[in-house]
Structure formats: C-alpha cells, structure tokens
Design a protein around this motif. Structure first.
Motif, short mmCIF file in Angstrom:
data_model
loop_
_atom_site.label_atom_id
_atom_site.label_comp_id
_atom_site.label_asym_id
_atom_site.label_seq_id
_atom_site.Cartn_x
_atom_site.Cartn_y
_atom_site.Cartn_z
N GLY A 1 46.93 110.33 47.40
CA GLY A 1 45.76 109.64 47.71
C GLY A 1 45.16 108.97 46.44
N LEU A 2 45.26 109.62 45.23
CA LEU A 2 44.62 108.94 44.06
C LEU A 2 45.55 107.76 43.51
N ARG A 3 44.73 106.80 42.91
CA ARG A 3 45.30 105.77 42.33
C ARG A 3 45.52 105.64 40.87
N LEU A 4 44.30 106.46 40.12
CA LEU A 4 44.44 106.66 38.78
C LEU A 4 43.67 107.93 38.39
N VAL A 5 44.43 108.50 37.20
CA VAL A 5 43.90 109.81 36.68
C VAL A 5 43.43 109.53 35.43
N VAL A 6 42.24 110.05 35.16
CA VAL A 6 41.59 109.73 33.47
C VAL A 6 41.38 111.14 33.08
N TYR A 7 42.20 111.17 31.90
CA TYR A 7 42.10 112.46 31.03
C TYR A 7 40.98 112.29 29.83
N VAL A 8 39.99 112.76 29.76
CA VAL A 8 39.28 112.73 28.63
C VAL A 8 39.20 113.96 27.64
N GLY A 9 39.76 113.91 26.50
CA GLY A 9 40.16 114.85 25.65
C GLY A 9 41.49 115.33 25.95
N PRO B 1 50.87 113.27 35.88
CA PRO B 1 51.12 113.08 37.11
C PRO B 1 51.82 111.85 37.33
N PRO B 2 52.50 111.52 38.58
CA PRO B 2 53.21 110.15 38.86
C PRO B 2 52.24 109.13 39.29
N ARG B 3 51.21 108.96 38.53
CA ARG B 3 50.12 107.93 38.79
C ARG B 3 49.84 107.29 37.63
N ASP B 4 49.32 106.35 37.64
CA ASP B 4 48.81 105.66 36.60
C ASP B 4 47.65 106.43 35.99
N VAL B 5 47.70 106.44 34.70
CA VAL B 5 46.91 107.48 33.80
C VAL B 5 46.13 106.70 32.48
#
Length: 576
Positions: A316-324, A331-335
């Motif tokens: 269900g996610l379209r984008l994953v954001v990692y800070v740090g 993951p197999p999503r836009d990051v």
C-alpha cells in the motif's frame, strides 16, 4: 495346316507390332517428357490470420465480424487441401505466434481456426510475415502464404521465398474511438473529480457523439461532442465520484453504438479510495522541515522503524523515507534517503566534506528538479560520495577548495527509484527556499505515477503488482472471468496477459486491488482497410486461379512398354 497359315501370318504381324510399340514407348521414356497439369491450391499452406482489435469490427455482410469472414476464408483454403498436404497457422496482433506448426492433420488446423478469437491489441504484420518466412524455410512441400487481414496497419515488403496472397476483409473506415482517458481530483475536500478523454474520429465526415460517464450502466454525466473528420477532440467532465470503477462510453445521438467497432467505445476508470499518497517515514531523529514538506505535498505518513522491512514493503505504500540510518536491504518501493551514515547501493561514503558548499548545478530535465531553483542554496557539511555504476548526480555542490561534490544522487533498482540526499537539510538553507517542498512533492508525484495499478493501462502492457513480503502467488481475475495465477518474488508479481479491455481484480495475501485496461490505440482505431499489403495487392480466396505443375511422363511410358512386351510374349507363345 494350310488353313492355319493366315492366322500364323496374323500372329507374326501382331508380335512385330507389339515389339515396335514397346520400342517406341521406351524411346519416348528415355527422352524424359513432361506435361503441364493442374494442381491444387497449395501443397503446403501457410495461413497468417490477423487477430487484432480491428478484426472485431462488425462491418461485413449481416453484421458479421471481420474475423468471422477471415476465418471462413481460411477454412475454405484448408478444405481445398488433400491427403498428404500440410498446413501451418500463424496469428498476428501486437506480436505473432504459431498456433499450429506444420502438420498434415488438417482437422487440427480446422479446429484451431474455429477457436480463434481476436484480442484487444494492435497489429504488427511484419512480425507475422517474419514468422511465416521461417515456416516457408521448413515447409514439407512447395509453400504458399495466405494473409487474411484488413491490412489497416500495412506491413512492409517481406522476402518470404514463396508466393504471397492477401485476402482482405473489412468494408469501412468510419469509426469513433476513445484514444486517451484519465481522471484527477479537483483538490477540494469533496469527492469532485475531473474526468478527461480524447475522442478520435477516424472517418471522412464530421460526427457528433455523446460521451457519457456511467457506473454499473447508470448515467452519471454526459457531454455532446462534435469531432472533425480525421481529428480529435479533448473533453472534460466534472462529477462527484465515490471510490470504485466508472466507465466512459461513446454513444450516438440516438443512444445506440456510434459505429461497428465496440471495443474502443468504452474505457473503464478506477476512482481511488484516497487521493493522499501513502508514505512510510523512518526517522532516527525529528525532521520537522521534511515532515512539513510531506504534509504540504498531501502525503499520508505512517511511522516506521528502520529495521521494519516488512512494514516498509507494504504494497500500500508508494514511497519510503529514511532519515539517518537505512537498512542494508531496501524495500521494493521508491525510497528517499536523507543523510544516511554509510554506503547505500552504488553510492559509497568516502568521508565528509566541510562547507560551506554552494550548489553550482542541477539536472533541470529530471522530473524531481524540473520546477526547482537551487541557485541560492548552501550546505554546512555533506558526505563525500563515490558513485558506482547506475548512479548519477542530480545536484552538484562546490567545496571551499573547488572540488565538485554530489549532493543529491539517484539510481534505479528494478522498477523502484532510489534518491539520496547527502546532507542533513537542517544544516542547510534548503528548507528555507521554495525549492525544498517542490522537490519533496515531486518525489511523491513520481512515486505515485509509478504505481502500477494507478490509471488506465494500454492493453498488452505487463503490470507489476506489488504484494506483501512472503506472498508467493498472485491471483488475477480477468474481465472475461478467467482466473490466472502468477508467481511473486521480492514483493512484486509480473502479470502480462492484459490482452482484453476491462477491469482486472488482483488478489494476494488477503489484499485485493483492481486495475483497468483499455485499447487506447489511435492507429488501431483507423479501420479503413488497406489498399496494399506491402507490395501485394488484395485478392479473394478464388482469385489466384489454378496452379500448374510439371507432370513427368517417363515412368508411365516405361510401364506401358513393359505391358506391351508382356502382350508380345503372350502372343508369340500362343498356339492358334
């Protein structure tokens, strides 16, 4: 004895005559004579049948489809073959495939012809003729190629090494078609959507048509549209729409179908449940500037842990954001990665650069930076990145010593895109500039645009369906009711049988999603039958006339000589 003398003379004359006749037959056989004799239509028949969407047009006599007429002509050709003859069947739409390889079982060819159905795809007869050329090269006898098609998208000349006959079907070029469609929210809190479509008139006269918006066959809105001959008209309709499927449909002013081709008169659209883009955010420390930018961009943020790969892999996610910190496996999503402390993918961290660093250039052609202006952005410190294969710098900075430092880089990992910001935005002037929220919103828009289930897809294109981690099988119910199952791997399943327009239902791991497919092919909507197929003029099934072949008479003459010699022996030894 004197009474028998005339009979003896007659016997001697008969023997001599038979001997002379046998000698003449042997002499003629030695000359290897032959004559021209009529032959059947083909000893080895290559059938190429067009099964593209235009063959569904009902413009033949009594409302018959073009495919039905082509099928009957092919069956008549097969009926003209005899024992020992062979045939092969090739079908053509967007690509080509051999349905029946070379066989002398003509019943199998007839059964395959009777089962043929057109698919909602375009036409590429070049591929079919290339496949036919391969069949000619392996033909068991002298081959003849028959192409049964409307020729609406003519193929180029082909070197087949065999006679080529084109049996043309279709009678009209009049057609109205939907060649583009979509929807977008009006940006209000109410469920108001703007639905747009492009209507093509492939005919030779201007037409008026009604474009209707429907749900379950019930009208929601309609627009009357005048379309010029050979032209297109873009139409928009505003309507309050609840989530779920809706249909755009063309009708004549009398409410009936506007033409003989129903396939391109309807497009199914899916109104999403939520216009907000679902985003996963894993932040080792508060990132207020980023949070404000995500909120302004219309993101629906879900908090994640850095080590929660299962949560980040949620389809269900379209984008994953990692800070740090970022996990070793993304993951197999836009990051979007912000100031990761270590190596990520092809971006290797090789220390740190002390600033201030000044932005000296950025890729204005990239969708993420197309509307951004970074001229006055400075950065206090940034990671020194060494870029491996596949990675490229989107933003370049300049260190105090003049060295060029990549500040924002990107690369693709399969269908997903990775974007890495090499510094903490809080240690820069970027959050104070309009370009920062523009960049964050562009990341969301691009991630949503890569959603494989968003919008209406052209028929024939494969669909990448995201699934939850650990799910091994995707089940897809087609518009015709057929259920297909495909394997899933690493959070994705590839489904390729999108050859029929309509709504598909995908189920995996207890989750159900829908996606829509439509013809949307302006070339295929131009139904006018072709005048020529490459360098070949059209012909009917009986237009080619009888074929001629050489008939060798030598074996028959030798056999006749043998028979005459047998008669001569019998006459010589007979007592009269």
């Amino acid at each position: 004895d004197l009474a028998l003398t005339p009979l003896v003379r007659l016997r001697r004359g008969l023997v001599l005559g038979l001997q002379l006749a046998a000698l003449a037959a042997l002499a003629a056989a030695a000359a290897a004579p032959w004559v021209s004799a009529a032959a059947r239509d083909a000893l080895a028949l290559v059938l190429v049948v067009d099964t593209s969407a235009s063959m569904l047009a009902r413009d033949e006599a009594d409302g018959a489809r073009r495919l039905d007429v082509a099928r009957q002509a092919a069956l008549e050709l097969v009926a003209g073959l005899g024992d020992g003859d062979a045939a092969t069947l090739v079908v053509a739409d967007r690509g080509a495939r051999t349905v029946v390889p070379w066989t002398s079982d003509l019943g199998a060819v007839r059964r395959a012809l009777e089962r043929l159905e057109a698919r909602h795809l375009g036409t590429d007869l070049d591929d079919a003729l290339a496949l036919a050329a391969g069949a000619v090269a392996t033909a068991p006898a002298g081959p003849v190629v028959h192409v049964l098609s409307d020729g609406a998208r003519p193929a180029g000349p082909a070197r087949l090494g065999a006679p080529l006959r084109w049996i043309r079907v279709g009678t009209t070029g009049e057609n109205l078609a939907l060649v583009a469609a979509g929807l977008r929210p009006r940006g209000t809190t109410e469920p108001v959507w703007e639905v747009f479509a492009s209507v093509l008139n492939a005919g030779a006269a201007p037409r008026e048509v009604v474009l209707g918006l429907e749900r379950d066959g019930l009208p929601l809105a309609a627009r009357r549209v005048a379309v010029p001959a050979g032209g297109e008209r873009v139409v928009t309709i505003e309507a309050r729409l609840l989530p779920g499927p809706v249909s755009l449909r063309l009708r004549g002013l009398d409410g009936r179908p506007p033409d003989a081709q129903p396939t391109d008169d309807v497009v199914h659209l899916l109104v999403p449940r939520d216009t907000a883009t679902p985003v996963g955010l894993a932040a080792a420390a508060p990132a207020p500037a980023l949070a404000r930018a995500l909120d302004a961009a219309g993101a629906r943020v879900r908090a994640l842990r850095t080590d929660d790969l299962a949560g980040a892999s949620d389809p269900g996610l379209r984008l994953v954001v990692y800070v740090g910190a970022a996990p070793p496996r993304l993951p197999p999503r836009d990051v979007l990665l912000v100031a990761p402390p270590g190596d990520v993918g092809p971006a290797r961290r090789a220390g740190e650069v002390e600033g201030p660093l000044r932005v000296v250039g950025w890729d204005r052609d990239d969708p993420l930076l197309r509307w951004a202006d970074l001229d006055d952005v400075t950065v206090a410190r940034a990671a020194r990145l060494e870029l491996g294969p596949g990675a490229r710098a989107l933003v370049q900075g300049e260190a105090p010593d003049g060295a060029q430092v990549p500040l924002v880089v990107a690369w693709h990992d399969g269908p997903a895109r990775r974007v890495l910001v090499a510094f903490d935005p809080g240690e820069s002037t970027w959050p104070l500039r309009a370009s920062f929220p523009i960049f964050v919103r562009a990341c969301l828009v691009e991630a949503a645009a890569r959603d494989p289930l968003l919008g209406t897809r052209p028929a024939g294109e494969p669909v990448l369906v995201p699934v939850a981690p650990g799910v091994a099988t995707l089940e897809v119910t087609r518009p015709d009711g057929r259920v297909d199952r495909v394997a899933a791997r690493d959070g994705l399943a590839v489904y390729g049988d999108t050859d029929r327009a309509g709504v598909y239902v995908a189920r995996a791991g207890g989750r159900e999603e829908r996606f829509s497919v439509a013809l949307l092919d302006a070339l295929e909507a131009r139904l006018a039958p072709g005048e020529r197929l490459g360098a070949v003029d059209p012909a009917g099934p009986g237009d080619e006339g009888p074929r001629r072949r050489a008939l060798d008479l030598a074996p028959w003459l030798a056999l006749a000589a043998l028979g005459l010699l047998a008669l001569e022996a019998a006459a010589y030894h007979r007592r009269w």
